[in-house]
Design an enzyme around this catalytic site. Sequence first.
Site, PDB file in Angstrom:
ATOM      1  N   ASP A  16       0.858  -1.188   0.000  1.00 56.20           N
ATOM      2  CA  ASP A  16       0.000   0.000   0.000  1.00 56.20           C
ATOM      3  C   ASP A  16       0.895   1.238   0.000  1.00 56.20           C
ATOM      4  O   ASP A  16       1.663   1.460   0.934  1.00 56.20           O
ATOM      5  CB  ASP A  16      -0.898  -0.022   1.235  1.00 56.20           C
ATOM      6  CG  ASP A  16      -2.011   1.006   1.158  1.00 56.20           C
ATOM      7  OD1 ASP A  16      -2.154   1.665   0.113  1.00 56.20           O
ATOM      8  OD2 ASP A  16      -2.752   1.147   2.151  1.00 56.20           O
ATOM      9  N   ASP A 112      -2.748   2.426  -6.178  1.00 54.78           N
ATOM     10  CA  ASP A 112      -1.724   2.502  -5.132  1.00 54.78           C
ATOM     11  C   ASP A 112      -1.663   1.297  -4.203  1.00 54.78           C
ATOM     12  O   ASP A 112      -0.959   1.341  -3.195  1.00 54.78           O
ATOM     13  CB  ASP A 112      -1.925   3.776  -4.308  1.00 54.78           C
ATOM     14  CG  ASP A 112      -3.262   3.795  -3.579  1.00 54.78           C
ATOM     15  OD1 ASP A 112      -4.165   3.034  -3.960  1.00 54.78           O
ATOM     16  OD2 ASP A 112      -3.397   4.574  -2.621  1.00 54.78           O
ATOM     17  N   GLU A 113      -2.352   0.212  -4.510  1.00 54.65           N
ATOM     18  CA  GLU A 113      -2.238  -0.966  -3.651  1.00 54.65           C
ATOM     19  C   GLU A 113      -2.508  -2.242  -4.436  1.00 54.65           C
ATOM     20  O   GLU A 113      -3.222  -2.242  -5.436  1.00 54.65           O
ATOM     21  CB  GLU A 113      -3.162  -0.883  -2.441  1.00 54.65           C
ATOM     22  CG  GLU A 113      -4.638  -0.838  -2.764  1.00 54.65           C
ATOM     23  CD  GLU A 113      -5.508  -0.910  -1.502  1.00 54.65           C
ATOM     24  OE1 GLU A 113      -5.177  -1.683  -0.583  1.00 54.65           O
ATOM     25  OE2 GLU A 113      -6.527  -0.204  -1.472  1.00 54.65           O
TER      26      GLU A 113
END
Length: 364
Positions: A16, A112-113
């Site tokens: 993350d 983003d993860e």
Amino acid sequence: MQTTTPPPLRKIIHIDMDAFYASIEQRDFPELRGKAIVVGGSPEGRGGVVATASYEARKFGVRSAMPSKKAQQLCPEAIFVRPRFDVYKEVSRHIREIFHRYTDLIEPLSLDEAYLDVTEDKLQIGSAIEIAKLIKQAIKDELQLTASAGVSVNKFVAKIASDLQKPDGLTFIGPSGVEAFMEKLAVEKFHGVGKVTADKMKRMGLYTGADLKKLSESDLVQHFGKTGRFYYRIVRGLDDRPVEPHRETKSMSAEDTFAYDLTTIDEMNEALDKIAQIVHTRLLKYNLKGRTVTLKIKYSDFRQITRNQSFPQPFNDLQTILSTAKQLLLGTDPEDKKIRLLGVGLSNFGEILPPSNGQQLELF
């Protein structure tokens, strides 16, 4: 008697990125470093929404999805920055390339993860902890950004672990420690438990995983519906969901919240032109064709409706998407209505369906 060998424990990493959009802005613009910045809509006019905030702004209580006006009230010194999604997508692509050095079993959750299954890694490193360290270091060296990682035997625990030592954290929950970890976890920390559910649990005297564990599966289903079965399993550390690198796309959509309410059909059609173009571009990028166009409308009083139209054959041409969206809009009698948000989506990428009668379909 023939015995079967149990499958090996999986090695799952959840990566993350830390304050992803805000960190990129601070990286690219030195004058923003160390400042409280908010990436998202402007607080001017009726105001937009926070996409993310730097850690300097989070200290004041600024959070994602918060109205920009409230963010400004909490942090008057905040600097508001418009998102640059083309830059964020390119950085995300680079991060994905780093992941692929170690495994192809990657399940992106957003820009983003992502989950990574490194049970068998490409470089035969063998240690998920070591792989997580290498990934974090590569992101730092090549992109000047930080990421937090959670490492465990399943997706649920790995995702929770990645949030425990942010920013730039690395948390390992080994197989022998999973159940004890889940017992100590506060119910609001369970991924998927929102504020309403957490409040309900606390009214029932359920504050931790250990409290949840005292209830039978049928009790949990009675109080929380089918999600209760998930709670029953997860509090015992049981999550057999695989990392899915080719998770099926169910829909492709885009929407826009306007600075001021739209009140004329011309304004609404002009907005649909732009939104449909975004959807069309994405469809071409992923080579997708669908059969159902859906229109989403949110009015100034926050009342929300969706309307859709399905076709027998798949398509992705802009004209069909746009003309259908505009027809669906006319069917809602939009004259003199105050519209805060419009969205357009295309779905039904699978089986051929008969034409619909315009029933609602929740896409967004």
